[in-house]
Design an enzyme around this catalytic site. Structure first.
Site, mmCIF file in Angstrom:
data_model
loop_
_atom_site.group_PDB
_atom_site.id
_atom_site.type_symbol
_atom_site.label_atom_id
_atom_site.label_comp_id
_atom_site.label_asym_id
_atom_site.label_seq_id
_atom_site.Cartn_x
_atom_site.Cartn_y
_atom_site.Cartn_z
ATOM 1 N N ASN A 155 4.922 0.478 -3.749
ATOM 2 C CA ASN A 155 3.832 1.134 -3.044
ATOM 3 C C ASN A 155 4.406 2.129 -2.038
ATOM 4 O OD1 ASN A 155 0.950 1.300 -1.947
ATOM 5 N ND2 ASN A 155 2.070 0.669 -0.118
ATOM 6 N N GLU A 156 3.918 3.367 -2.103
ATOM 7 C CA GLU A 156 4.311 4.401 -1.147
ATOM 8 C C GLU A 156 5.833 4.533 -1.045
ATOM 9 O OE1 GLU A 156 2.244 3.530 2.497
ATOM 10 O OE2 GLU A 156 0.277 3.889 1.600
ATOM 11 N N ASN A 157 6.464 4.574 -2.194
ATOM 12 C CA ASN A 157 7.931 4.688 -2.227
ATOM 13 C C ASN A 157 8.418 6.090 -1.898
ATOM 14 O OD1 ASN A 157 7.098 2.671 -4.756
ATOM 15 N ND2 ASN A 157 8.608 1.840 -3.324
#
Length: 816
Positions: free
Chosen positions: A421-423
């Site tokens: 997530n949201e890398n």
């Protein structure tokens, strides 16, 4: 009747652990919120009342979270460090040569386990299950003289948990949620016979017609040498009837052993409307004991159509989703089974058929509930923000992905394994290398498909990796972090065309429960449009940057209802849409939002942190449910305001075909529901109001079904100036809990109904503030909602004095 059916189904799936002889270890624990000097300091016998008994321990129940209260304490950072738990157990394994295990359903974030002074196991990773074999250590301790002389035949067990910040562990400390410490899921004492199954994998599938179902049954046994055993495998239908049965004797009990396959003609299919569960039961019998393991399965097939909708059992299903964090008022991550059940039933009753479990694998109880309630699941590992660490970091990510898939493999609810997530969010490492992140994402994606080819992979918000996974969700926050909510459909369609399989997860906005507005959309006048609707660096801040509703809006429930209403209206006109998931179902604690109206709380939930429903809950219900419902907006809005005789909109959220509104006994006519008539699907009335009390009632009809809802509120026409004084009063008391309310008044004593000033409560005496709950009525430091704020006091049958303070005004006191 439907709710009772769900509850019946739930009783079929709870408590299925790895063995028949399993005991939850909930009571008789002591807790130390700091490190000890060593294991001897933890276990050494010291008499009660001895002044040398330091450090000081406290009695707790499991599950228990180190940060049950300090996560939302407005005046401190939450504790991140070591903590200890200790108990003494009576251990008598009934199986000759059997194993004794401690089975952790989850503990954060690093765990060390001791029997007396012997370290018997360690685990890193706060969200997956693990076992520690204490068989040999228990046997060795029973031979020591202290076993009887000092411990009276009981086994001292000590457990150290540690959630210290560590840049080489996931999740990142930059994540928008607390990285909790403690034994915050259930811990179990398990007795096993010598031959027992560690994991039973039951892969249930159907063809696209749904007329033929297959089950592949594979077992992984606990290590055993020189032994073999017959295994009986049974398949039961939803009514408990044996469908098929086979007897096998594996050639060896090492590795993953394929036991058998079943073929079922015309199986009952699992779906959100009819979550039919079958049971696979494997029984291993030896002279030293019988082991039985059961797993629930479901027959279903699904497909993300290329550039098209989502299909379940070959029929289009619009995924109507939400999100869940493992977080609750008063307990942090340590939710009980009853709390989890209540939360998930509330989701189902809101109309949810899909959930993304963010941003880590969650309790087996939640997965069981999703299976039995009919809620499809996207579950992900906590590779969340921060970039990419080194070998230790990457090893943990691989290990947690493997654990997640193997531990939750059998659940029919799961359709997606989330890689991260949201890398695209840097910060934890000196290097932020997109190509290295892409390479590691490819590795995780490959590993996921190797472990489970039947599910899809997905990530959210990392555009430079969106081509790697099967399903992608970009960042779309129309009307909150960027743009206005009327841009939602256009922006979504543009993003939809960029990938083969699109699913929109995370949308919505914050609302301060109890805050309402007469002009909620005012902030939209200053927000630029046509510049995207994604969240960008700094958008979550309440200070600086471009105009945006998240910073410049009023955080009212009124605005959030309009935003939700528009999104759901539009989704009914998007036949290509796979679905979406609102973020999140419940308000949750986060260390990165200290300035929010309830400090350290993400307030985007449609229910509060204690599961109290906000108004937006009913907006979802009006679009997503079929059971007739009707709800007048404003149940928590005691005073509205305006000019004498001014027309005010009264909205009703309902899924009924028509509704009639009455104000002070007068009918204002019947309105027909039309989902495309925004707002409130046409169920809105402009009513002229005069000063004083207003009694409002709606009668809604759906065929022969008739139902009603009613509210009352005061209409204030007196104008106010700036807040000049505080009024503190007791507005209720029940079961030893006093409810206190403070109001902001101007110099003439007129309530300031738009005031949002900060209020600080204090208490001296016999009672105790019920604070650190992470709710607007459970925080000692909180922004006012419509010029008032509430706190509750546990009186303890004594005398207390409560104070309310606002900077610049005279502090007020009240005897309780």
């Amino acid at each position: 009747m439907q709710k009772l059916r769900w509850l019946f189904l739930l009783t079929l799936v709870y408590g299925q652990l790895h063995a028949q002889q399993t005991t939850r270890l909930t009571g008789n624990w002591e807790f130390l919120k700091q490190d000890a000097g060593g294991i001897w300091e933890v276990v050494r016998p010291v008499g009660k009342g001895n002044p040398e008994s330091v450090p000081l321990w406290q009695n707790v129940q499991l599950p228990h979270c180190v940060n049950a209260e300090d996560a939302v304490d407005p005046d401190v950072n939450y504790y991140q460090g070591p903590a200890w738990y200790r108990t003494q157990l009576e251990i008598n394994n009934p199986y000759s040569n059997g194993r004794t295990l401690l089975f952790f359903e989850g503990a954060g974030q690093k765990t060390d386990v001791y029997v007396y002074t012997t370290k018997v196991g360690s685990h890193t990773g706060g969200y997956d299950e693990f076992t520690v074999d204490i068989t040999d250590a228990v046997a060795a301790f029973k031979k020591l003289p202290v076993y009887q002389s000092q411990f009276k035949g009981k086994i001292p067990v000590s457990i150290k948990t540690d959630n210290t910040r560590d840049l080489e562990l996931i999740p990142s400390g930059l994540s928008d949620f607390n990285v909790y410490g403690g034994i915050y899921r259930y811990l179990n004492l398990v007795y096993l016979p010598p031959v027992a199954i560690d994991k039973l994998f039951a892969k249930a599938e159907t063809d696209k017609t749904g007329k033929v179902g297959t089950v592949q049954v594979t077992a992984r046994f606990y290590p055993v040498s020189g032994m073999n055993a017959p295994v009986s495998i049974k398949l039961f239908d939803a009514n408990g009837k044996v469908v098929q049965q086979k007897e096998v004797t594996p050639a060896a009990l090492t590795g993953d052993v394929h036991l058998t396959d079943f073929t079922v003609k015309t199986p009952q299919l699992w779906s959100p409307q009819s979550p039919v569960l079958y049971t696979v039961e494997a029984t291993v019998t030896t002279a030293e004991g019988t082991f039985v393991q059961k797993e629930k399965i479901g027959f279903r097939n699904f497909e993300f159509v290329d550039h098209g909708p989502f299909l379940l059992n070959s029929q289009r299903l619009l995924l109507r989703g939400t999100h869940r964090h493992e977080d609750h008022a008063g307990v942090g991550a340590a939710m009980t089974e009853d709390m989890m059940r209540r939360e998930m039933i509330m989701m189902k009753e809101m109309g949810v058929n899909f959930i993304r479990l963010g941003h880590y694998q969650q309790s087996r109880i939640i997965l069981n509930l999703c299976d039995s309630l009919g809620i499809l699941v996207w579950e992900e590992i906590p590779w969340c923000r921060g970039g990419l660490g080194g070998p230790v970091y990457q090893g943990q990510a691989r290990r947690m992905l493997t654990n997640m898939i193997e531990q939750h493999y059998n659940h029919p609810a799961v359709i997606i394994w989330g890689m991260g997530n949201e890398n695209d969010w840097p910060g934890d490492q000196p290097e932020f290398d997109k190509e290295k992140i892409r390479n590691f994402m490819r590795e995780l994606n490959t590993l996921s498909h190797q472990l489970d080819p039947s599910r899809k992979t997905a990530i959210r918000r990392c555009d430079f990796c969106k081509d790697i996974v099967d399903v992608y969700s970009p960042s779309i926050w129309a009307g909150w972090y960027r743009g206005v909510f009327t841009e939602y459909k256009q922006v979504t369609e543009e993003e939809f065309k960029k990938v083969n399989h699109f699913l929109h997860v995370e949308w919505g906005g914050d609302s301060h429960a109890g805050r309402h507005a007469e002009n909620p959309d005012k902030a939209l006048q200053v927000v630029k449009t046509g510049n995207g609707a994604d969240e960008r660096a700094g958008d979550a801040s309440l200070f600086g940057g471009a105009a945006r509703v998240s910073k410049d809006g009023d955080w009212s429930e009124t605005y959030l209802c309009n935003l939700v209403d528009w999104h759901l209206k539009e989704q009914e006109t998007m036949p290509w849409l796979t679905g979406s998931a609102q973020w999140p179902f419940k308000d949750f604690s986060t260390p990165v939002r200290p300035d929010n109206p309830v400090p350290y709380m993400n307030q985007k939930g449609v229910v509060e942190r204690d599961l109290t429903k906000k108004e937006a809950y009913y907006v979802f219900q009006s679009y997503w449910t079929t059971k007739p419902m009707a709800h007048i907006y404003g149940h928590t809005w005691p005073v509205r305001w305006g000019n004498e005789g001014e027309e005010k909109m009264i909205k009703v959220y309902s899924n009924c075909a028509e509704a009639e509104l009455f104000v002070n006994g007068k009918s204002y006519g019947v309105k027909k529901r039309n989902s495309q008539d925004f707002p409130a699907a046409g169920l809105r009335w402009n009513v002229p109001l005069s000063a004083g009390m207003q009694q409002v009632k709606v009668i809604a009809k759906n065929g022969k079904t008739v139902l009603s809802d009613s509210i009352s509120f005061t209409y204030q026409t007196s104008k106010w100036s700036k807040p000049a004084k505080l009024l503190l009063e007791k507005i209720g008391e029940e079961n030893g809990i006093a409810t206190m309310q403070v109001k902001l008044l101007d110099e003439k004593g007129v309530p300031c109904l738009d005031a949002a000033n900060w209020i600080r409560f204090g208490l001296a005496g016999d009672g105790k503030l019920i604070d650190n709950q992470g709710t607007p009525s459970g925080s000692r430091y909180v922004q006012a909602y419509n010029g008032r704020a509430i706190i509750r006091v546990q009186t303890n049958g004594g005398h207390s004095v409560i104070s309310a303070q606002r900077e610049g005004l005279t502090t007020v006191f009240k005897d309780i």
